[in-house]
Each structure stands twice: as C-alpha cells, then as structure tokens.
Design an enzyme around this catalytic site. Sequence first.
Site, PDB file in Angstrom:
ATOM      1  CG  ASP A 111      -1.740   0.809   1.094  1.00 44.27           C
ATOM      2  OD1 ASP A 111      -3.528   0.900   1.159  1.00 44.27           O
ATOM      3  OD2 ASP A 111      -1.931   2.083   1.302  1.00 44.27           O
ATOM      4  CG  ASN A 113     -12.137  -0.488   3.844  1.00 51.68           C
ATOM      5  OD1 ASN A 113     -12.837  -0.806   4.997  1.00 51.68           O
ATOM      6  ND2 ASN A 113     -11.009   0.065   2.926  1.00 51.68           N
ATOM      7  CG  HIS A 162      -8.926  -2.630  -2.832  1.00 50.61           C
ATOM      8  ND1 HIS A 162      -9.663  -1.540  -3.029  1.00 50.61           N
ATOM      9  CD2 HIS A 162      -8.616  -2.275  -1.461  1.00 50.61           C
ATOM     10  CE1 HIS A 162      -9.510  -0.564  -2.396  1.00 50.61           C
ATOM     11  NE2 HIS A 162      -9.619  -0.559  -1.179  1.00 50.61           N
TER      12      HIS A 162
HETATM   13  P1  DGP Z   1      -9.730   1.173   0.367  1.00 50.22           P
HETATM   14  O1  DGP Z   1      -9.416   2.602   1.676  1.00 50.22           O
HETATM   15  O2  DGP Z   1     -10.063   0.138   0.908  1.00 50.22           O
HETATM   16  O3  DGP Z   1     -10.062   1.610  -0.596  1.00 50.22           O
HETATM   17  O4  DGP Z   1      -7.928   1.660   0.407  1.00 50.22           O
HETATM   18  C1  DGP Z   1      -7.399   1.827  -1.370  1.00 50.22           C
HETATM   19  C2  DGP Z   1      -5.572   1.865  -0.471  1.00 50.22           C
HETATM   20  O5  DGP Z   1      -5.418   1.668  -2.122  1.00 50.22           O
HETATM   21  C3  DGP Z   1      -5.318   3.082   0.270  1.00 50.22           C
HETATM   22  O6  DGP Z   1      -4.714   2.326   1.407  1.00 50.22           O
HETATM   23  C4  DGP Z   1      -4.111   3.865  -0.321  1.00 50.22           C
HETATM   24  C5  DGP Z   1      -3.792   2.680  -1.923  1.00 50.22           C
HETATM   25  N1  DGP Z   1      -3.325   3.196  -2.671  1.00 50.22           N
HETATM   26  C6  DGP Z   1      -4.271   4.331  -3.723  1.00 50.22           C
HETATM   27  N2  DGP Z   1      -3.781   4.270  -5.432  1.00 50.22           N
HETATM   28  C7  DGP Z   1      -2.223   3.909  -4.522  1.00 50.22           C
HETATM   29  C8  DGP Z   1      -1.393   3.549  -5.436  1.00 50.22           C
HETATM   30  O7  DGP Z   1      -1.702   4.170  -6.311  1.00 50.22           O
HETATM   31  N3  DGP Z   1      -0.655   2.537  -5.658  1.00 50.22           N
HETATM   32  C9  DGP Z   1      -0.453   2.084  -3.859  1.00 50.22           C
HETATM   33  N4  DGP Z   1       0.904   1.014  -3.968  1.00 50.22           N
HETATM   34  N5  DGP Z   1      -1.082   1.735  -3.467  1.00 50.22           N
HETATM   35  C10 DGP Z   1      -2.382   2.992  -3.943  1.00 50.22           C
END
Ligand code: DGP
Length: 125
Positions: A43, A98, A111
């Site tokens: 993340d 989520n 995810h």
């Molecule tokens: P949610 O709140 O459950 O939709 O979590 C989405 C997650 O995705 C959040 O913890 C940050 C992560 N995230 C968003 N954009 C990117 C990205 O471009 N790269 C990575 N590695 N993570 C991302």
Amino acid sequence: MSATPAATPDTPVDTDCIFCKIAAGELDVPLVYEDDYVVAFDDISPQAPVHTLIIPKQHVVNLTDKPDPELLGHIFGAVHEVARRKGIDESGYRIVQNNGVDAGQTVFHLHVHVLGGRELMVGMA
Ligand code: DGP
C-alpha cells in the site's frame, strides 16, 4: 483452483482505474505476489509495518459488484502466501476489505488489505 475464472485478453478492465494499471504492469509497482488471477503490492500509505493489497486482475468494483465466488476464493487463497512472503504468517495478520463510501473505500477496484508486523489495535471500526 483450475476452475477459477482466468484473466484473459477479454478480462474486463477500466482504463481509468489505477489498480487495473498496476495489475497490467503499466506502472512501476513492485509486486509481492502474482498469479494468473491476482496481484499483490504494498500500500502506498501503509497503516502498519506490513500493509499489502491483493487485487484481482479483472476489474471488479467491490462485493456489491457480485464477483464470481471462485475469484473471491482465489483472492482469499492468496492471503496466506502474501503473509508468508511478508514474514507475518506466524506472528499474525489482519485482513480488511472495504465496500463503498461508508466503509471508506477510496479505490473502486476490489482489494483486500493484509496488515501486520506489530500488535494491531483492538477493534474494527
Ligand atoms: P480503500 O480505502 O480500502 O479503498 O484502500 C485503498 C488503498 O489503496 C489505500 O490504503 C491507498 C492505496 N492506494 C491508492 N492508490 C495507490 C497507488 O497508486 N499505489 C499503491 N501502492 N497503493 C495505492
């Protein structure tokens, strides 16, 4: 898991979806795990020493999208392997998934968060 629906050239993707781009290898994101159906990567905004996301290669918004149960089983089947690769399979880990705005979903591509690497807070909401 041979019956799991495979990611094929016809696999639905959303060209505006950041996670579809990661799954397609279009962005320079190191993968923790990959197979025919899912990829896992760390993340960008970790909430714990280990915070890895597992996503299907095909574009599914969330559980409200009624993803194929076999695909869901495959995603959950990857959790332990991700935990093992991150070295938290013995110490313990939490998964979070989520769905929708009230849950705080910010990326609308299904995810599962895998969290661990320290004693996590008690409570879920
Ligand atoms: P949610 O709140 O459950 O939709 O979590 C989405 C997650 O995705 C959040 O913890 C940050 C992560 N995230 C968003 N954009 C990117 C990205 O471009 N790269 C990575 N590695 N993570 C991302």
